[in-house]
Design a protein around this motif. Structure first.
Motif, PDB file in Angstrom:
ATOM      1  N   VAL A   1       3.203   3.781   2.248  1.00 28.33           N
ATOM      2  CA  VAL A   1       3.432   5.231   2.314  1.00 28.33           C
ATOM      3  C   VAL A   1       2.140   6.054   2.241  1.00 28.33           C
ATOM      4  CG1 VAL A   1       5.820   5.235   1.503  1.00 28.33           C
ATOM      5  CG2 VAL A   1       3.942   5.267  -0.166  1.00 28.33           C
ATOM      6  N   ASP A   2       1.089   5.510   1.615  1.00 23.57           N
ATOM      7  CA  ASP A   2      -0.160   6.269   1.487  1.00 23.57           C
ATOM      8  C   ASP A   2      -1.162   5.936   2.581  1.00 23.57           C
ATOM      9  OD1 ASP A   2       0.672   7.626  -0.834  1.00 23.57           O
ATOM     10  OD2 ASP A   2       0.153   5.883  -2.079  1.00 23.57           O
ATOM     11  N   ARG A   3      -0.826   5.031   3.470  1.00 34.78           N
ATOM     12  CA  ARG A   3      -1.768   4.627   4.520  1.00 34.78           C
ATOM     13  C   ARG A   3      -1.721   5.583   5.706  1.00 34.78           C
ATOM     14  NH1 ARG A   3      -1.662  -1.999   5.043  1.00 34.78           N
ATOM     15  NH2 ARG A   3      -1.706  -2.452   2.798  1.00 34.78           N
ATOM     16  N   MET A   4      -2.826   5.606   6.448  1.00 30.13           N
ATOM     17  CA  MET A   4      -2.894   6.368   7.689  1.00 30.13           C
ATOM     18  C   MET A   4      -2.442   5.468   8.839  1.00 30.13           C
ATOM     19  SD  MET A   4      -3.966   9.177   6.423  1.00 30.13           S
ATOM     20  CE  MET A   4      -4.549  10.222   7.768  1.00 30.13           C
ATOM     21  N   PRO A   5      -1.952   6.033   9.940  1.00 28.88           N
ATOM     22  CA  PRO A   5      -1.487   5.206  11.061  1.00 28.88           C
ATOM     23  C   PRO A   5      -2.511   4.182  11.548  1.00 28.88           C
ATOM     24  CG  PRO A   5      -0.750   7.452  11.373  1.00 28.88           C
ATOM     25  CD  PRO A   5      -1.640   7.459  10.156  1.00 28.88           C
TER      26      PRO A   5
ATOM     27  N   SER B   1      -0.728  10.782   6.580  1.00 28.20           N
ATOM     28  CA  SER B   1      -0.309   9.498   6.031  1.00 28.20           C
ATOM     29  C   SER B   1       1.113   9.187   6.487  1.00 28.20           C
ATOM     30  CB  SER B   1      -0.350   9.550   4.508  1.00 28.20           C
ATOM     31  OG  SER B   1       0.641  10.459   4.021  1.00 28.20           O
ATOM     32  N   VAL B   2       1.567   7.986   6.170  1.00 27.29           N
ATOM     33  CA  VAL B   2       2.963   7.629   6.464  1.00 27.29           C
ATOM     34  C   VAL B   2       3.897   8.636   5.813  1.00 27.29           C
ATOM     35  CG1 VAL B   2       4.769   5.909   6.005  1.00 27.29           C
ATOM     36  CG2 VAL B   2       2.504   5.175   6.788  1.00 27.29           C
ATOM     37  N   LEU B   3       3.638   8.973   4.558  1.00 23.61           N
ATOM     38  CA  LEU B   3       4.485   9.939   3.855  1.00 23.61           C
ATOM     39  C   LEU B   3       4.463  11.294   4.556  1.00 23.61           C
ATOM     40  CD1 LEU B   3       6.283  10.386   1.383  1.00 23.61           C
ATOM     41  CD2 LEU B   3       4.236  11.056   0.107  1.00 23.61           C
ATOM     42  N   GLY B   4       3.282  11.708   5.008  1.00 24.77           N
ATOM     43  CA  GLY B   4       3.176  12.982   5.711  1.00 24.77           C
ATOM     44  C   GLY B   4       3.942  12.975   7.015  1.00 24.77           C
TER      45      GLY B   4
END
Length: 345
Positions: A127-131, A91-94
């Motif tokens: 922040v919880d989305r994937m690229p 995810s964006v956060l990751g």
């Protein structure tokens, strides 16, 4: 002492010199653009700063400490790539946390840095989305935030906006520059886009064939370039030869015009489109050979004797028809180029 000090940096690949010995000083907080055509050495320069490419010679110092012998992970330099290079399975956060975890930054400090980067890059909603769930502009902001969380001594950009459409590039230029000012870091930006360089830079370093041609503020390089290469590469210009006498030059199609410094004998002039004013004149020494209507301005191609010139006018009136005879007048003193030894005409 400069924040970044590069001395004699050079790179050879077998018999090819990709970068001739190059010096560059960058002050804390500056935004410097390396501008030049593809293959001029600007990305090679950036990759040596980052530690991805090993220099053939020279030194790199940040805040007085030599870093060119350190591995990339010890340099505290972050780079934003053209391709974004986000981890697709995170995810964006990751993605933002990954580098901090690798450097074993304490958890509380990770949280603080990520929150700061998310806020200034306007990523709160993502922040919880994937690229794959993000647009190109959003992915670019994530790539910027990922670099910012590392709190680098130097932030490098390798043509980061080149994959985006024109409107989005223009919008992200403003975002990126505002971000640079808010963070207060030191940035080096590589591009071949002259508009990008002009709009964003404190200083521009013009490069060609592995060498620095010249450097200066956007205004200095546009209004008073030293070399023919810079005059041609940075914006539109007409290059002509004239005969100077004091603060005037005799033009090859007749008449005289003021020049921006006193000279005597043959000179090379760089004439920007806005430096020429054209007037419809049936007895004029020039003729309209083409025009482009750009909305706010009209860009004219003008034939004066053997010379093809470019002139601009406001877009308030209809363009003059092709074939119209016109007279030419200097709207500003014409710029005298330096004679730089070995430079191709």
């Amino acid at each position: 002492m400069p924040h970044l000090q590069v001395t004699g940096l050079t790179k050879r690949f077998a018999d090819t010199v990709a970068l001739h010995p190059t010096d560059l000083d960058v002050e804390q907080g500056e935004f410097i653009t390396l501008l030049g055509p593809s293959g001029c050495g600007k990305s090679t320069f950036l990759r040596m700063l980052m530690g991805i490419t090993t220099p053939s010679g020279g030194e790199i110092r940040i805040a007085g400490t030599r870093i060119d012998r350190l591995p990339p992970e010890k340099r505290n330099i972050a780079m934003v790539f053209q391709s974004y290079a986000l981890f697709p399975h995170m995810s964006v956060l990751g993605n933002l946390a990954f580098g901090l975890k690798m450097k074993k930054v304490p958890k509380a400090e990770q949280t603080r840095r990520i929150a700061h980067a998310v806020r200034i890059c306007n990523l709160d909603a993502y922040v919880d989305r994937m690229p794959r769930q993000l647009s190109g502009g959003q992915q670019q902001r994530v790539a910027l935030a990922r670099a910012i969380v590392m709190e680098p001594d130097l932030l490098l950009f390798d043509e980061p906006l080149s994959n985006l459409d024109a409107k989005l590039r223009e919008s992200l230029r403003e975002d990126l520059l505002g971000l640079h000012r808010r963070v207060g870091g030191t940035s080096l930006y590589v591009t071949h886009d002259q508009d990008e360089a002009m709009a964003m830079s404190d200083r521009i370093v013009v490069m060609n064939e592995g060498r620095v041609v010249e450097s200066g503020t956007p205004f200095e390089l546009y209004r008073a370039p030293r070399s023919r290469f810079t005059a041609r590469f940075l914006g539109r210009t007409s290059l002509i030869e004239a005969i100077a006498s004091g603060n005037e030059a005799r033009l090859p199609w007749g008449g005289t015009a003021p020049i921006d410094r006193s000279a005597s004998g043959p000179v090379s002039l760089s004439i920007r489109p806005e430096d020429l004013r054209i007037e419809a004149d049936t007895q004029g020494a020039a003729a309209i050979s083409g025009h482009q209507f750009l909305g706010a301005a009209i860009l004219y191609s003008v034939k004066a004797g053997e010379h093809q010139l470019i002139a601009s006018a406001t877009g308030h009136a209809s363009p003059l028809p092709v074939g119209s005879r016109v007279s030419l007048h200097a709207a500003a003193p014409l710029h005298v180029l330096d004679a730089i030894e070995g430079e191709a005409a």
